[in-house]
Design a protein around this motif. Structure first.
Motif, PDB file in Angstrom:
ATOM      1  N   ARG A 289       0.851  -1.185   0.000  1.00 36.89           N
ATOM      2  CA  ARG A 289       0.000   0.000   0.000  1.00 36.89           C
ATOM      3  C   ARG A 289       0.883   1.229   0.000  1.00 36.89           C
ATOM      4  O   ARG A 289       1.778   1.362   0.842  1.00 36.89           O
ATOM      5  N   VAL A 290       0.632   2.115  -0.952  1.00 37.54           N
ATOM      6  CA  VAL A 290       1.407   3.347  -1.093  1.00 37.54           C
ATOM      7  C   VAL A 290       0.492   4.522  -0.774  1.00 37.54           C
ATOM      8  O   VAL A 290      -0.518   4.736  -1.446  1.00 37.54           O
ATOM      9  N   GLY A 291       0.849   5.290   0.241  1.00 30.02           N
ATOM     10  CA  GLY A 291       0.033   6.412   0.668  1.00 30.02           C
ATOM     11  C   GLY A 291       0.166   7.594  -0.264  1.00 30.02           C
ATOM     12  O   GLY A 291       0.928   7.577  -1.236  1.00 30.02           O
ATOM     13  N   PRO A 292      -0.565   8.660   0.009  1.00 30.82           N
ATOM     14  CA  PRO A 292      -0.570   9.816  -0.893  1.00 30.82           C
ATOM     15  C   PRO A 292       0.766  10.532  -0.931  1.00 30.82           C
ATOM     16  O   PRO A 292       1.511  10.579   0.044  1.00 30.82           O
ATOM     17  N   CYS A 293       1.062  11.069  -2.116  1.00 27.28           N
ATOM     18  CA  CYS A 293       2.195  11.984  -2.317  1.00 27.28           C
ATOM     19  C   CYS A 293       3.546  11.347  -2.021  1.00 27.28           C
ATOM     20  O   CYS A 293       4.463  12.017  -1.532  1.00 27.28           O
ATOM     21  N   CYS A 294       3.697  10.072  -2.332  1.00 29.54           N
ATOM     22  CA  CYS A 294       4.996   9.412  -2.193  1.00 29.54           C
ATOM     23  C   CYS A 294       5.774   9.536  -3.508  1.00 29.54           C
ATOM     24  O   CYS A 294       5.191   9.570  -4.587  1.00 29.54           O
ATOM     25  N   VAL A 295       7.105   9.599  -3.387  1.00 29.72           N
ATOM     26  CA  VAL A 295       7.985   9.627  -4.555  1.00 29.72           C
ATOM     27  C   VAL A 295       8.930   8.443  -4.430  1.00 29.72           C
ATOM     28  O   VAL A 295       9.707   8.354  -3.469  1.00 29.72           O
ATOM     29  N   LEU A 296       8.861   7.519  -5.392  1.00 26.94           N
ATOM     30  CA  LEU A 296       9.655   6.299  -5.348  1.00 26.94           C
ATOM     31  C   LEU A 296      10.500   6.181  -6.599  1.00 26.94           C
ATOM     32  O   LEU A 296       9.976   6.244  -7.716  1.00 26.94           O
ATOM     33  N   ARG A 297      11.780   5.995  -6.413  1.00 29.46           N
ATOM     34  CA  ARG A 297      12.705   5.840  -7.536  1.00 29.46           C
ATOM     35  C   ARG A 297      13.669   4.703  -7.241  1.00 29.46           C
ATOM     36  O   ARG A 297      14.352   4.710  -6.220  1.00 29.46           O
ATOM     37  N   ASP A 298      13.697   3.719  -8.128  1.00 30.07           N
ATOM     38  CA  ASP A 298      14.615   2.587  -8.013  1.00 30.07           C
ATOM     39  C   ASP A 298      14.490   1.928  -6.643  1.00 30.07           C
ATOM     40  O   ASP A 298      15.361   2.042  -5.779  1.00 30.07           O
ATOM     41  N   VAL A 299      13.403   1.190  -6.451  1.00 34.39           N
ATOM     42  CA  VAL A 299      13.147   0.540  -5.171  1.00 34.39           C
ATOM     43  C   VAL A 299      12.353  -0.731  -5.398  1.00 34.39           C
ATOM     44  O   VAL A 299      11.518  -0.816  -6.302  1.00 34.39           O
ATOM     45  N   HIS A 312       9.675   9.378   0.759  1.00 36.17           N
ATOM     46  CA  HIS A 312      10.542   9.651  -0.388  1.00 36.17           C
ATOM     47  C   HIS A 312      11.656   8.607  -0.397  1.00 36.17           C
ATOM     48  O   HIS A 312      12.477   8.557   0.519  1.00 36.17           O
ATOM     49  N   ILE A 313      11.653   7.775  -1.442  1.00 42.05           N
ATOM     50  CA  ILE A 313      12.668   6.735  -1.587  1.00 42.05           C
ATOM     51  C   ILE A 313      13.391   6.949  -2.910  1.00 42.05           C
ATOM     52  O   ILE A 313      12.764   6.983  -3.959  1.00 42.05           O
ATOM     53  N   ASP A 314      14.701   7.096  -2.850  1.00 42.36           N
ATOM     54  CA  ASP A 314      15.486   7.378  -4.057  1.00 42.36           C
ATOM     55  C   ASP A 314      16.709   6.484  -4.100  1.00 42.36           C
ATOM     56  O   ASP A 314      17.719   6.753  -3.451  1.00 42.36           O
ATOM     57  N   GLY A 315      16.606   5.398  -4.874  1.00 45.85           N
ATOM     58  CA  GLY A 315      17.748   4.503  -5.025  1.00 45.85           C
ATOM     59  C   GLY A 315      18.825   5.033  -5.944  1.00 45.85           C
ATOM     60  O   GLY A 315      19.976   4.615  -5.857  1.00 45.85           O
ATOM     61  N   ASP A 316      18.440   5.951  -6.855  1.00 44.53           N
ATOM     62  CA  ASP A 316      19.398   6.587  -7.762  1.00 44.53           C
ATOM     63  C   ASP A 316      20.322   5.566  -8.418  1.00 44.53           C
ATOM     64  O   ASP A 316      21.543   5.703  -8.433  1.00 44.53           O
TER      65      ASP A 316
END
Length: 463
Positions: A289-299, A312-316
Motif C-alpha cells: 500500500r502506497v500512501g498519498p504523495c509518495c515519490v519512489l525511484r529505483d526501489v 521519499h525513496i530514491d535509489g538513484d
C-alpha cells in the motif's frame, strides 16, 4: 535487407520558448528523443542516424550511444533538407525508416508494420484520421483511393484543408529510390523549404506504389511543439499507464493523479493513493500500500509493506530494498544503499542512507542512519544519528542484534554497539560499547543557584 533509421531532431522548437532543444524536453521522465530512439532500437536497425541542428552539441551529448551516428543540418531548410544530410550514411539498398524526434510515442509494432508495408519496394506512409487536422500535411488520393501526394497545411487549398486523413511525418522508403528523390527536391513553395513530403509525387511519377499503414490511435502520432502540447501528451501517456495498471488489478485512488516516469511492476492487491510519482524501476510486491504523495525511484518493496504519506525513496540506480510487512513513513527518506529486512519500521523524519536494517529493527522518529549495519530487533531512539563523516572519509557504525539506542544519541563512527547493549539517552559514543551492558557518555548534571539569564539592554530614549 538492410534497415536504416533516420531521426529528424534538428528543430529549434520556437514555440517551446526555452533555451533547451525541443527534443530534450521530457515526457514521462525521459527526453522526447529518447522515446524515439527506444522505438528505433526495438527494430534492431543496421544503421541509425540522428539529424541534429539547433543545440546539436547538447543533443548529441545527451543521447550518444553505441551504433548511433549524428549528422548536422545547419541551417535548417526543411524536412527534405534534413534527410538529405543523412543520405550519405545510408546503405545502398534496403529500407529507410524516417522518424521525428518530437513525435515520441510511435510504438515499435507500428514502426515495424510500416517497414513491412514498404518491403524495400514501396513508399509507405504512416497516416491517421483526425477530428482536427490543423497543422498536419493532408493525404491526397485519386478517385480510386490511391495516394497521389501530400500537401502541407500552409500550401493547402480550402478544400484540401478540409481533408482529415493526415501524414504523421513517419515514412518508410526504398533506400535506393529515396536517394534519387532527395536529389531532385526543390524549394518551390510558400516556405522556401525542401519538403520530404514531395517525394510522394515523385514516387507516383516513377511508378513506385505508395501505400499506407494506420497508426493505432491519435496519441501515438501526436507531436510536441509547445509546453501546452507537452503537458497534454503527458496526461495522455499517464492515462494509458493507469489503465494498464488497473487492468492488471492495481487499485488507484485516482487514475488522473498518477505519474510513472520509468517502469512500475506491481503484484496482486497493490493500492496506490493520489499524487504518487514513480521513477526508474519500481517493484511493488503483493499487498503493498502506497500512501498519498509518495515519490519512489529505483526501489523494490516486499509483500504487505505500507508506505505512508510523503515517503521519499530514491535509489538513484542503487535499488533500495524493503522486506515484507514493513512500515515506512510518513515523511521518511530512504537513500541509495538502504536495505531493510522484514517487519522494519522507519518512521517520520527518519533518513536512511547506505545502511542495512535487519528484521524487526525500528527507527521511528527524527533519526539519521548513514553507513550503518543495524541488527535484528534494534530500537533506535528519536533524535539519534550516526556521525559517519569525518570531513574526508565515511566510516561505518555496527549495531548488534537487540541493542537499544536511547534518544538524542550521537554514534561517532567507526564504532560498534554490541548485541543487547543499551545506550543511555543523550550519549555521545566514540568508543565501542560492550554487548549486554548499559553505556552512558554525557556530562554530569549540575544546577547553579543564583544564576540569572542575560538581560537585553533597555531601549535608548528618543533624542
Amino acid at each position: 535487407m538492410a534497415l536504416d533509421v533516420v531521426i529528424m531532431a534538428a528543430g529549434k522548437g520556437t514555440r517551446m520558448k526555452s533555451a533547451r532543444p525541443k527534443v530534450l524536453h521530457r515526457l514521462a521522465g525521459r527526453a522526447l528523443l529518447q522515446h524515439v530512439l527506444d522505438c528505433a532500437a526495438a527494430l534492431h536497425p543496421d544503421g541509425l542516424v540522428v539529424v541534429t541542428g539547433h543545440g546539436a552539441e547538447e543533443v548529441e551529448a545527451a543521447v550518444a550511444g553505441e551504433g548511433r551516428r549524428f549528422v548536422r543540418q545547419m541551417p535548417q531548410h526543411g524536412t527534405g533538407h534534413a534527410v538529405q544530410q543523412a543520405a550519405p550514411l545510408l546503405h545502398e539498398t534496403g529500407t529507410t525508416l524516417v522518424l521525428n524526434g518530437d513525435v515520441p510515442l510511435v510504438a515499435p509494432a507500428t514502426a515495424q508494420a510500416l517497414v513491412a508495408a514498404c518491403g524495400g519496394e514501396r513508399l509507405a506512409l504512416l497516416t491517421v484520421t483526425l477530428d482536427d487536422p490543423a497543422g498536419y500535411g493532408r493525404i491526397l488520393r485519386a478517385p480510386g483511393g490511391a495516394i497521389t501526394g501530400i500537401v502541407e497545411q500552409k500550401d493547402a487549398s480550402p478544400a484540401q484543408q478540409a481533408l482529415r486523413e493526415v501524414y504523421t511525418g513517419v515514412m518508410a522508403a526504398p533506400t535506393a529510390a529515396l536517394r534519387g528523390w532527395l536529389a531532385r527536391l526543390t524549394n518551390d513553395n510558400a516556405q522556401r523549404e525542401y519538403y520530404l513530403t514531395d517525394v510522394v509525387a515523385m514516387a507516383v511519377a516513377d511508378g513506385v506504389p505508395v501505400v499506407h499503414a494506420a497508426a493505432a490511435d491519435e496519441t501515438e502520432v501526436l507531436g510536441v511543439n509547445s509546453p501546452a502540447q507537452l503537458a497534454r501528451l503527458e496526461r495522455r501517456y499517464q492515462s494509458r499507464v493507469a489503465e494498464a495498471l488497473m487492468e492488471a488489478g492495481v487499485r488507484l485512488a485516482d487514475p488522473a493523479r498518477l505519474d510513472v516516469r520509468g517502469r512500475l511492476d506491481c503484484g496482486q492487491d497493490v493500492e496506490i493513493d493520489v499524487g504518487c510519482v514513480f521513477e526508474g524501476r519500481v517493484v511493488l510486491a503483493d499487498g503493498v500500500r502506497v500512501g498519498p504523495c509518495c515519490v519512489l525511484r529505483d526501489v523494490e518493496v516486499g509483500p504487505g509493506t505500507i508506505l505512508q504519506a510523503f515517503t521519499h525513496i530514491d535509489g538513484d540506480g542503487q535499488p533500495v530494498r524493503i522486506g515484507r510487512e514493513g512500515r515506512i513513513g510518513p515523511f521518511a527518506r530512504l537513500r541509495p544503499g538502504a536495505a531493510l529486512g522484514d517487519e522494519v519500521h522507519v518512521g517520520n523524519f527518519v533518513e536512511v542512507k547506505n545502511s542495512s536494517l535487519a528484521d524487526g529493527a525500528k527507527a521511528n522518529h527524527l533519526a539519521y542512519l548513514g553507513d550503518a549495519t543495524v541488527g535484528a530487533r534494534v530500537n533506535y531512539g528519536a533524535g539519534s544519528i550516526t556521525a559517519n563523516y569525518d570531513g574526508a572519509n565515511k566510516h561505518r557504525t555496527v549495531i548488534g542484534d537487540d541493542a537499544h539506542v536511547g534518544s538524542n544519541c550521537v554514534l561517532v563512527a567507526p564504532v560498534t554497539i554490541g548485541a543487547g547493549a543499551t545506550i543511555g539517552g543523550g550519549s555521545t559514543i566514540a568508543k565501542d560499547a560492550p554487548a549486554g551492558q548499559l553505556t552512558v557518555a554525557r556530562a554530569r548534571q549540575a544546577s547553579y543557584a543564583g544564576w540569572t539569564r542575560p538581560q537585553k539592554a533597555p531601549p535608548k530614549p528618543a533624542p
